[in-house]
Design an enzyme around this catalytic site. Structure first.
Site, mmCIF file in Angstrom:
data_model
loop_
_atom_site.group_PDB
_atom_site.id
_atom_site.type_symbol
_atom_site.label_atom_id
_atom_site.label_comp_id
_atom_site.label_asym_id
_atom_site.label_seq_id
_atom_site.Cartn_x
_atom_site.Cartn_y
_atom_site.Cartn_z
ATOM 1 N N ASP A 1 39.925 43.056 47.318
ATOM 2 C CA ASP A 1 38.086 42.765 46.033
ATOM 3 C C ASP A 1 37.984 42.006 47.266
ATOM 4 O O ASP A 1 36.847 41.391 46.843
ATOM 5 C CB ASP A 1 39.146 42.324 44.920
ATOM 6 N N GLU A 2 38.066 41.642 48.932
ATOM 7 C CA GLU A 2 37.284 41.449 49.511
ATOM 8 C C GLU A 2 36.127 41.287 49.508
ATOM 9 O O GLU A 2 35.371 40.879 50.389
ATOM 10 C CB GLU A 2 38.434 40.996 51.231
ATOM 11 N N LYS B 1 35.529 44.833 51.123
ATOM 12 C CA LYS B 1 35.817 46.197 52.689
ATOM 13 C C LYS B 1 34.530 46.652 52.203
ATOM 14 O O LYS B 1 34.022 47.838 52.799
ATOM 15 C CB LYS B 1 37.096 46.480 52.468
ATOM 16 N N HIS C 1 35.665 50.118 45.940
ATOM 17 C CA HIS C 1 34.886 49.493 46.032
ATOM 18 C C HIS C 1 33.727 49.491 45.633
ATOM 19 O O HIS C 1 33.325 50.940 45.497
ATOM 20 C CB HIS C 1 34.752 50.225 47.251
ATOM 21 N N GLY D 1 38.864 46.711 35.475
ATOM 22 C CA GLY D 1 37.740 45.781 34.181
ATOM 23 C C GLY D 1 38.435 44.313 34.117
ATOM 24 O O GLY D 1 38.253 43.325 33.348
ATOM 25 N N ARG D 2 39.841 43.854 34.870
ATOM 26 C CA ARG D 2 40.393 43.620 34.237
ATOM 27 C C ARG D 2 40.198 42.284 34.617
ATOM 28 O O ARG D 2 39.727 41.995 36.081
ATOM 29 C CB ARG D 2 41.960 42.995 34.861
ATOM 30 N N ASP E 1 27.933 32.815 49.726
ATOM 31 C CA ASP E 1 27.454 32.059 48.593
ATOM 32 C C ASP E 1 27.606 32.385 46.632
ATOM 33 O O ASP E 1 27.270 31.092 46.223
ATOM 34 C CB ASP E 1 26.150 33.465 48.034
ATOM 35 N N GLY F 1 25.750 37.662 49.292
ATOM 36 C CA GLY F 1 25.202 38.563 48.531
ATOM 37 C C GLY F 1 25.804 39.842 48.622
ATOM 38 O O GLY F 1 26.149 40.080 49.706
HETATM 39 P P1 IMP Z 1 48.868 50.391 42.315
HETATM 40 O O1 IMP Z 1 48.754 49.780 43.182
HETATM 41 O O2 IMP Z 1 48.358 49.776 40.407
HETATM 42 O O3 IMP Z 1 50.584 50.262 41.623
HETATM 43 O O4 IMP Z 1 49.022 48.065 41.659
HETATM 44 C C1 IMP Z 1 50.351 47.354 41.758
HETATM 45 C C2 IMP Z 1 49.168 46.224 42.185
HETATM 46 O O5 IMP Z 1 48.187 46.077 43.705
HETATM 47 C C3 IMP Z 1 49.123 45.321 41.426
HETATM 48 O O6 IMP Z 1 48.576 44.032 40.757
HETATM 49 C C4 IMP Z 1 47.080 45.944 40.905
HETATM 50 O O7 IMP Z 1 46.807 45.059 40.375
HETATM 51 C C5 IMP Z 1 47.520 45.183 42.973
HETATM 52 N N1 IMP Z 1 46.087 46.768 43.485
HETATM 53 C C6 IMP Z 1 46.336 47.272 43.524
HETATM 54 N N2 IMP Z 1 45.283 48.396 43.950
HETATM 55 C C7 IMP Z 1 44.333 46.760 44.380
HETATM 56 C C8 IMP Z 1 43.333 46.784 44.944
HETATM 57 O O8 IMP Z 1 41.910 47.959 45.422
HETATM 58 N N3 IMP Z 1 42.429 45.040 44.538
HETATM 59 C C9 IMP Z 1 42.943 45.069 44.124
HETATM 60 N N4 IMP Z 1 44.090 44.934 43.560
HETATM 61 C C10 IMP Z 1 44.920 46.206 42.899
#
Ligand code: IMP
Length: 434
Positions: free
Chosen positions: A22-23, A25, A50, A312-313, A343, A425
């Site tokens: 979630d950087e 990308k 994304h 959504g977490r 920002d 932004g």
């Molecule tokens: P999985 O990839 O669904 O098996 O999840 C394994 C771990 O990677 C969990 O902590 C997910 O929340 C995290 N995770 C997988 N893909 C992403 C992503 O694209 N962004 C953030 N966390 C991710």
């Protein structure tokens, strides 16, 4: 957007997350995709999320490379990706509803297919780990997966016998045999295969025009001098080999996954852009040494809209971890950084940066890619002054407030690579390019 000097010489570029995902990308890929002929996903599946904002419209893409938003580009899902056909078709339909042409989509015949039982298993395993953690207090914890069946699908790939690849969606007899084996291995009634085979072959018929051998396609593109952009799913600290195991995803999410996930040898990669946020976030379980629970965390979460694109977490929030960043730069071979969410930090009186870890064995500036050991470290912080104001209209580094420039300088000094893209932004235009 002007072509930046980051890519004037390079032909093939990768964009990879430096932290726990979630950087931003998606935005960076979308920003530079216009200069490439194809955008390629090489790992992960619908667990990645994304979001891209174009003309004020937010697009959430999970499987399809963000390059699809550019007409005329190839958007290639290569062999290292695990594909949920329903999720892919939903994404295609959602793009069609917005009148976006998806004819550039190419799907590897060798990508593995996420089956309904993989998603059920992902849920069941997580539920069992949660229950076990509650009853035993022995530290066994759920991974906090996205429950998209990613882990079980990669496990099936490694187990081989019951694994289904995209090509099998076009071969009903072989598909039935494989699904029957997969069900039998699970102690399930093989008669259940009928419904699964029917829905999977229906999906296969719809996807058929996109299915190809992407390894040969990618080599042909390289030979013809085409420029490729590789889009990493998930992120480096979630890489199954080099992340905070076992709290990681199941694929090679760093740039090291590009060769196995595409069939292209590493020498074809000229440029590596590491994408990082001005702070850290993490979804799911696992250590994050700089995590904070203070008001500042709530401030950052709200301003940064730090809620999972896929689930959504609410995301866990922490200060920027320069130790982890330097490790990610090293492991990926990063040539420049893209810093996002600058920002979001505006308005905080001061900003903290983690420059070392205090461990039971002493202080270290090395990252520890092992969840158990990383959990016991305490961050050593340095503090820099915060900054204020609306940064979303700033378009040059010189016009950024002092605090933001100090932050960028420290990132460059500590990581040893330049920050050449600065995002202020979500919009394409809210970007400083050097
Ligand atoms: P999985 O990839 O669904 O098996 O999840 C394994 C771990 O990677 C969990 O902590 C997910 O929340 C995290 N995770 C997988 N893909 C992403 C992503 O694209 N962004 C953030 N966390 C991710």
């Amino acid at each position: 957007m002007e072509r930046s000097r980051t890519t004037t010489r390079a032909h093939n570029t990768a964009v990879v997350g430096m932290q726990w995902g979630d950087e931003g990308k998606g935005k960076i890929v979308d920003l530079i995709a216009g200069r490439y002929d194809a955008v390629v996903r090489y790992n992960g599946g619908a667990n990645a999320g994304h979001s891209v904002v174009v003309d004020g419209q937010r697009f959430a893409l999970h499987l399809i490379p963000s390059g699809i938003l550019y007409p005329g580009k190839l958007a290639i899902i290569a062999n290292g990706v695990v594909v949920d056909p329903d999720a892919l078709l939903r994404e295609i339909d959602a793009l069609h509803e917005r009148r976006i042409d998806t004819s550039g989509l190419v799907l590897s015949s060798r990508a593995h297919v996420v089956m309904p039982y993989h998603k059920q298993e992902d849920e069941a395993r997580e539920a069992l780990l949660v229950e076990r953690a509650a009853s035993t207090h022995n530290g066994s914890r759920a991974i906090g997966t996205t429950k998209r069946g990613i882990g079980p699908c990669y496990a099936e790939k490694a187990q081989r016998a019951g694994a289904v690849r995209v090509a099998d969606l076009l071969r009903p007899d072989l598909l039935r045999e494989r699904v029957s084996i997969a069900l039998a291995l699970r102690g399930r009634d093989e008669a259940d295969a009928d419904d699964i085979v029917e829905s999977m072959t229906a999906a296969g018929r719809r996807l058929a025009p996109s299915i190809r051998d992407t390894t040969y396609l990618l080599h042909e593109l390289v030979q013809n001098g085409k420029a490729l952009l590789f889009e990493g799913g998930n992120a480096t600290l979630l890489d199954v080999e080099h992340g905070t195991f076992p709290y990681v995803t199941s694929s090679l999410a760093s740039s090291l996954g590009i060769a196995p996930g595409t069939g292209l040898p590493p020498r074809h990669l000229n440029e590596l852009i590491g994408v990082m946020k001005a702070y850290c976030t993490r979804v799911g379980a696992g250590p994050m040494p700089t995590e904070i629970h203070s008001q500042e965390a709530a401030y950052i979460r709200e301003r940064g809209r730090e809620y999972g694109t896929t689930t959504g977490r609410p995301r866990r929030v922490g200060w920027l971890d320069l130790v982890a960043l330097r490790y990610s730069v090293m492991v990926n071979g990063v040539t420049s950084l893209a810093l996002t969410m600058i920002d979001v930090l505006a308005g905080l009186p001061e900003i903290r940066l983690c420059t070392a870890y205090r461990t039971p064995a002493g202080t270290t500036d090395r990252f520890i890619p092992d969840a158990h050991d990383l959990e016991s470290v305490a961050p050593v912080f340095e503090t820099i002054p915060g900054y204020e104001g609306d940064l979303t209209t700033v378009r040059t580094r010189a016009d950024l407030p002092d605090g933001a420039r100090t932050l960028i300088d420290r990132i460059e000094q500590f990581s040893g690579v330049p920050v050449r893209i600065m995002s202020v932004g979500p919009g394409r235009e809210q970007t400083i390019l050097e």
